[in-house]
Design an enzyme around this catalytic site. Structure first.
Site, mmCIF file in Angstrom:
data_model
loop_
_atom_site.group_PDB
_atom_site.id
_atom_site.type_symbol
_atom_site.label_atom_id
_atom_site.label_comp_id
_atom_site.label_asym_id
_atom_site.label_seq_id
_atom_site.Cartn_x
_atom_site.Cartn_y
_atom_site.Cartn_z
ATOM 1 N N LYS A 82 0.844 -1.198 0.000
ATOM 2 C CA LYS A 82 0.000 0.000 0.000
ATOM 3 C C LYS A 82 0.881 1.251 0.000
ATOM 4 O O LYS A 82 1.886 1.321 0.696
ATOM 5 C CB LYS A 82 -0.896 0.025 1.252
ATOM 6 C CG LYS A 82 -1.842 -1.142 1.392
ATOM 7 C CD LYS A 82 -3.072 -0.992 0.538
ATOM 8 C CE LYS A 82 -3.939 0.145 1.050
ATOM 9 N NZ LYS A 82 -5.067 0.420 0.188
ATOM 10 N N THR A 96 0.317 4.081 1.338
ATOM 11 C CA THR A 96 0.351 4.741 2.653
ATOM 12 C C THR A 96 1.591 4.300 3.434
ATOM 13 O O THR A 96 2.293 5.123 4.016
ATOM 14 C CB THR A 96 -0.924 4.412 3.448
ATOM 15 O OG1 THR A 96 -2.054 4.862 2.699
ATOM 16 C CG2 THR A 96 -0.911 5.074 4.818
ATOM 17 N N TYR A 97 1.868 3.009 3.429
ATOM 18 C CA TYR A 97 3.057 2.498 4.112
ATOM 19 C C TYR A 97 4.331 2.848 3.348
ATOM 20 O O TYR A 97 5.332 3.251 3.941
ATOM 21 C CB TYR A 97 2.958 0.987 4.324
ATOM 22 C CG TYR A 97 2.091 0.597 5.497
ATOM 23 C CD1 TYR A 97 2.376 1.055 6.779
ATOM 24 C CD2 TYR A 97 1.000 -0.236 5.343
ATOM 25 C CE1 TYR A 97 1.596 0.701 7.875
ATOM 26 C CE2 TYR A 97 0.209 -0.605 6.432
ATOM 27 C CZ TYR A 97 0.513 -0.133 7.686
ATOM 28 O OH TYR A 97 -0.253 -0.486 8.766
ATOM 29 N N ALA A 98 4.307 2.692 2.026
ATOM 30 C CA ALA A 98 5.503 2.960 1.218
ATOM 31 C C ALA A 98 5.996 4.389 1.414
ATOM 32 O O ALA A 98 7.198 4.636 1.468
ATOM 33 C CB ALA A 98 5.206 2.700 -0.261
ATOM 34 N N GLU A 124 6.036 -10.136 4.388
ATOM 35 C CA GLU A 124 7.241 -9.587 5.005
ATOM 36 C C GLU A 124 7.119 -8.072 4.953
ATOM 37 O O GLU A 124 6.870 -7.500 3.898
ATOM 38 C CB GLU A 124 8.485 -10.064 4.257
ATOM 39 C CG GLU A 124 9.781 -9.625 4.907
ATOM 40 C CD GLU A 124 10.342 -8.343 4.306
ATOM 41 O OE1 GLU A 124 11.057 -7.617 5.030
ATOM 42 O OE2 GLU A 124 10.067 -8.058 3.137
ATOM 43 N N GLN A 143 -2.020 -4.734 -2.040
ATOM 44 C CA GLN A 143 -3.059 -5.005 -3.032
ATOM 45 C C GLN A 143 -2.681 -6.219 -3.870
ATOM 46 O O GLN A 143 -1.533 -6.362 -4.300
ATOM 47 C CB GLN A 143 -3.276 -3.814 -3.952
ATOM 48 C CG GLN A 143 -4.424 -4.059 -4.928
ATOM 49 C CD GLN A 143 -4.710 -2.877 -5.827
ATOM 50 O OE1 GLN A 143 -3.962 -2.622 -6.763
ATOM 51 N NE2 GLN A 143 -5.773 -2.161 -5.518
#
Length: 184
Positions: A107, A109-111, A133, A152
């Site tokens: 996602k 948002t995390y990246a 992971e 995703q």
């Protein structure tokens, strides 16, 4: 090979149990989004984690993996140490049809926070909870929110049926029910 749209994913999830549990719409209010999207499915991360700690080994060897390098954690928020990683599993159980291959991407948002999600493709006729992971590439601790979106899954339909599926090969990660460590 073609990418499969939302109505195909919905049909396969509801009629063939390809994704269970299945969220028919994108859930976004106050959470990292999950559920059905236009051309994919945003899967969730469960509340079970294995957090890597370098305190118990000097070398990570995928052929002789020492499970003692992980600390088990269960909770709504997992803190991954700086420059470290954790393993987790999906909330959803997947059953991939023989003519489908998936690609999974983290996602955004995390990246955008320096948190990278690595998931290998789901091969034709693979099924199970996916082991994920999650790498914290930052010099600070990073929060991961359980039961919210993490990556995703995009579904690709092959032009022809494969001769040998993951199930035919009796893949070592077939029907995994928990976080699964490396196997040889």
């Amino acid at each position: 090979m073609s990418i499969k749209p939302d109505h195909w994913i919905r049909k396969m999830a509801l009629e063939e149990k390809m994704i269970k549990p299945f969220e028919e719409k994108q859930v976004q209010n106050g959470v990292i989004s999950f559920g059905l999207s236009s051309y994919g499915y945003d899967m969730r991360i469960s509340d079970e984690f294995k957090i890597f700690t370098h305190k118990k080994t000097l070398v990570v060897d995928p052929k002789k993996f020492d499970p003692c390098v992980f600390e088990d954690f269960r909770g709504d928020v997992c803190i991954i140490p700086p420059n470290s990683f954790a393993l987790a599993r999906t909330v959803e159980y997947f059953r991939i049809p023989r003519n489908i291959l998936t690609i999974c991407v983290g996602k955004s948002t995390y990246a955008r926070c320096g948190i990278i999600v690595n998931v290998t493709p789901f091969e034709p006729e693979w099924e199970g909870y996916a082991t994920l992971e999650i790498s914290n590439t930052t010099p600070l601790p990073a929060k991961i929110y359980a039961n919210e979106g993490i990556a995703q899954v995009v579904f690709f339909e092959a032009d022809e049926i494969c001769l040998s599926s993951y199930a035919d090969k009796k893949g070592k990660y077939q029907k995994q029910m928990e976080i699964t460590l490396p196997k040889i």
